[in-house]
Design an enzyme around this catalytic site. Structure first.
Site, PDB file in Angstrom:
ATOM      1  CB  CYS A 108      -0.944  -0.003   1.198  1.00 18.05           C
ATOM      2  SG  CYS A 108      -2.063  -1.396   1.159  1.00 18.05           S
ATOM      3  CG  HIS A 242      -3.095   3.497   3.236  1.00 19.98           C
ATOM      4  ND1 HIS A 242      -3.702   3.398   2.003  1.00 19.98           N
ATOM      5  CD2 HIS A 242      -3.002   2.233   3.709  1.00 19.98           C
ATOM      6  CE1 HIS A 242      -3.982   2.132   1.760  1.00 19.98           C
ATOM      7  NE2 HIS A 242      -3.576   1.404   2.776  1.00 19.98           N
ATOM      8  CG  ASN A 272      -6.664  -0.471   2.001  1.00 22.99           C
ATOM      9  OD1 ASN A 272      -6.013  -0.009   1.058  1.00 22.99           O
ATOM     10  ND2 ASN A 272      -6.105  -1.075   3.026  1.00 22.99           N
TER      11      ASN A 272
HETATM   12  N1  COA Z   1     -18.680  -7.940  10.159  1.00 18.77           N
HETATM   13  C1  COA Z   1     -19.089  -8.238  11.389  1.00 18.77           C
HETATM   14  N2  COA Z   1     -18.291  -8.708  12.343  1.00 18.77           N
HETATM   15  C2  COA Z   1     -16.991  -8.864  12.035  1.00 18.77           C
HETATM   16  C3  COA Z   1     -16.485  -8.567  10.754  1.00 18.77           C
HETATM   17  C4  COA Z   1     -17.384  -8.083   9.805  1.00 18.77           C
HETATM   18  N3  COA Z   1     -17.014  -7.768   8.560  1.00 18.77           N
HETATM   19  N4  COA Z   1     -15.155  -8.825  10.745  1.00 18.77           N
HETATM   20  C5  COA Z   1     -14.841  -9.273  11.973  1.00 18.77           C
HETATM   21  N5  COA Z   1     -15.946  -9.305  12.751  1.00 18.77           N
HETATM   22  C6  COA Z   1     -16.060  -9.701  14.140  1.00 18.77           C
HETATM   23  C7  COA Z   1     -14.930 -10.591  14.606  1.00 18.77           C
HETATM   24  O1  COA Z   1     -15.172 -11.929  14.262  1.00 18.77           O
HETATM   25  C8  COA Z   1     -14.970 -10.359  16.097  1.00 18.77           C
HETATM   26  O2  COA Z   1     -16.014 -11.132  16.642  1.00 18.77           O
HETATM   27  P1  COA Z   1     -15.825 -11.839  18.098  1.00 18.77           P
HETATM   28  O3  COA Z   1     -15.654 -10.682  19.058  1.00 18.77           O
HETATM   29  O4  COA Z   1     -17.098 -12.589  18.243  1.00 18.77           O
HETATM   30  O5  COA Z   1     -14.606 -12.683  17.969  1.00 18.77           O
HETATM   31  C9  COA Z   1     -15.386  -8.892  16.208  1.00 18.77           C
HETATM   32  O6  COA Z   1     -15.982  -8.554  14.960  1.00 18.77           O
HETATM   33  C10 COA Z   1     -14.237  -7.957  16.492  1.00 18.77           C
HETATM   34  O7  COA Z   1     -13.189  -8.279  15.601  1.00 18.77           O
HETATM   35  P2  COA Z   1     -11.804  -7.533  15.687  1.00 18.77           P
HETATM   36  O8  COA Z   1     -10.872  -8.145  14.687  1.00 18.77           O
HETATM   37  O9  COA Z   1     -11.371  -7.461  17.111  1.00 18.77           O
HETATM   38  O10 COA Z   1     -12.250  -6.082  15.218  1.00 18.77           O
HETATM   39  P3  COA Z   1     -11.384  -4.769  15.108  1.00 18.77           P
HETATM   40  O11 COA Z   1     -12.009  -3.717  15.909  1.00 18.77           O
HETATM   41  O12 COA Z   1      -9.918  -5.047  15.319  1.00 18.77           O
HETATM   42  O13 COA Z   1     -11.601  -4.382  13.586  1.00 18.77           O
HETATM   43  C11 COA Z   1     -10.425  -4.461  11.495  1.00 18.77           C
HETATM   44  C12 COA Z   1     -11.144  -5.266  12.567  1.00 18.77           C
HETATM   45  C13 COA Z   1      -9.926  -5.431  10.427  1.00 18.77           C
HETATM   46  C14 COA Z   1     -11.408  -3.488  10.887  1.00 18.77           C
HETATM   47  C15 COA Z   1      -9.230  -3.682  12.137  1.00 18.77           C
HETATM   48  O14 COA Z   1      -8.458  -4.561  12.918  1.00 18.77           O
HETATM   49  C16 COA Z   1      -8.352  -3.052  11.108  1.00 18.77           C
HETATM   50  O15 COA Z   1      -8.748  -2.147  10.389  1.00 18.77           O
HETATM   51  N6  COA Z   1      -7.064  -3.456  11.024  1.00 18.77           N
HETATM   52  C17 COA Z   1      -6.170  -2.915  10.031  1.00 18.77           C
HETATM   53  C18 COA Z   1      -6.462  -3.550   8.686  1.00 18.77           C
HETATM   54  C19 COA Z   1      -5.778  -2.863   7.543  1.00 18.77           C
HETATM   55  O16 COA Z   1      -5.664  -1.662   7.509  1.00 18.77           O
HETATM   56  N7  COA Z   1      -5.293  -3.673   6.572  1.00 18.77           N
HETATM   57  C20 COA Z   1      -4.697  -3.196   5.395  1.00 18.77           C
HETATM   58  C21 COA Z   1      -3.319  -2.690   5.637  1.00 18.77           C
HETATM   59  S1  COA Z   1      -2.688  -1.917   4.218  1.00 18.77           S
END
Ligand code: COA
Length: 315
Positions: A108, A242, A272
């Site tokens: 990215c 980003h 993204n």
């Molecule tokens: N819809 C609903 N629930 C979802 C979901 C979705 N699309 N994706 C995950 N969940 C659930 C998980 O299973 C988890 O459930 P549980 O509590 O029963 O286990 C809950 O939501 C929380 O998941 P978690 O991973 O802790 O959420 P988060 O607050 O960390 O958000 C991201 C997840 C991916 C949005 C966040 O971690 C993120 O943005 N990370 C960076 C990703 C990124 O930028 N990647 C590209 C880099 S270039």
């Protein structure tokens, strides 16, 4: 160098959160509160090459120079349908340029790796006009059955033309190998001499680990650039971060104690788009007249590797 033109191109197909909630166990409220994304554009009948070419042509038109004036084309791309030739070669032919060209995979951060390379070539006296194109199709890397990743990404292309100037004040690139937090493996052609198993895995991501890296990297990169150039956070007119997650952007904004207007967003429309994220945002602001000549701009991105990059420039 100095950015003298920008362009971007999007796929036709809009995929809303509502549409995703019919494909996987998710909902609009979860996606909006956790990421800030409402919809994204996804490649359907068009090709990534076409979008890259369209963005490049628009950037050249905006710059007011001809493809024949280009001395180098740098294309940042993670995947496309061609393994070889490089996407930059396809762009070069389509726009009628004759200069050398190269692809880079900076995840990215590819656009900022491209800017940094262009500046280095310029300082060495080898180029005057450089086209940097970022074209990305993450929708073909991930599993559309995995709700933890398919809601985050979108496809698109963005481009910028750089020319003579001293507007790029400083850049910073970092890399720290953490290849199991965010990766995709694809199958290669079989060989009678190779007995290793061939993996074909959609994008694997440890979201929370990426989140922590992203927030830390962005804040440390921005601080590094401000220290290096002697500016306070208040002196910066716009921070272009980003567009991966609005919560990461908000965290950086709060740490720098800056107002919301300085952190433009388009993540709600595109998700993204990997390395295309920054040039698409730059082009939107440029065409809407929201960047004034002489304004101080910071760009910052992070991605798989982990890698991060940032740049401080005058518009
Ligand atoms: N819809 C609903 N629930 C979802 C979901 C979705 N699309 N994706 C995950 N969940 C659930 C998980 O299973 C988890 O459930 P549980 O509590 O029963 O286990 C809950 O939501 C929380 O998941 P978690 O991973 O802790 O959420 P988060 O607050 O960390 O958000 C991201 C997840 C991916 C949005 C966040 O971690 C993120 O943005 N990370 C960076 C990703 C990124 O930028 N990647 C590209 C880099 S270039």
């Amino acid at each position: 160098m100095k950015i003298i033109g920008t362009g971007c191109s999007h796929p036709q197909k809009i995929v809303t959160n509502q549409m995703l909630s019919q494909m996987v166990d998710t909902n609009d409220e979860w996606i909006v509160t956790r990421t800030g994304i409402k919809e994204r554009r996804v490649v359907s009948s068009e090709t990534l090459e076409d979008m890259a070419i369209d963005a490049a042509r628009k950037a050249l038109g905006n710059a007011g120079i001809s493809a024949k004036d280009l001395d180098f084309i740098i294309c940042s791309n993670v995947v496309n349908e061609y393994v070889t030739p490089a996407l930059s070669c396809i762009i070069q032919g389509a726009i009628g340029a004759t200069c050398p060209c190269v692809d880079l995979n900076g995840a990215c951060v590819g656009f900022l790796y491209g800017i940094d390379m262009a500046e280095a070539y310029y300082r060495s006296g080898r180029v005057k006009n450089v086209l940097v194109v970022s074209a990305e199709e993450p929708s073909r890397m991930l599993s559309w059955e995995d709700r933890t990743v398919c809601v985050l990404f979108g496809d698109g292309a963005g481009a910028a033309v750089l020319s003579e100037g001293d507007n790029i004040l400083a850049t910073r690139l970092t890399a720290s190998s953490s290849t199991f937090s965010l990766y995709q493996k694809h199958e290669l052609q079989p060989s009678p001499f190779n007995t290793k198993p061939n993996s074909n895995l959609p994008l694997v991501m440890c979201g929370q680990e990426v989140f922590k890296f992203a927030a830390n990297a962005s804040i440390s990169d921005v601080r590094y650039l401000l220290d290096k150039t002697g500016y306070q956070p208040d002196a910066v007119d716009k921070y272009l971060l980003h567009q991966a997650n609005v919560r990461i952007i908000e965290m950086v904004r709060e740490i720098l104690k800056q107002p919301k207007e300085k952190f433009p967003l388009n993540i709600q429309k595109y998700g993204n788009t990997s390395s295309a994220s920054l040039p698409i945002l730059l082009d939107e602001l440029n065409r809407e007249g929201r960047l004034k000549e002489g304004e101080l701009i910071v760009l910052s991105a992070f991605g798989a590797g982990f890698v991060s990059g940032s740049c401080i420039m005058r518009w």
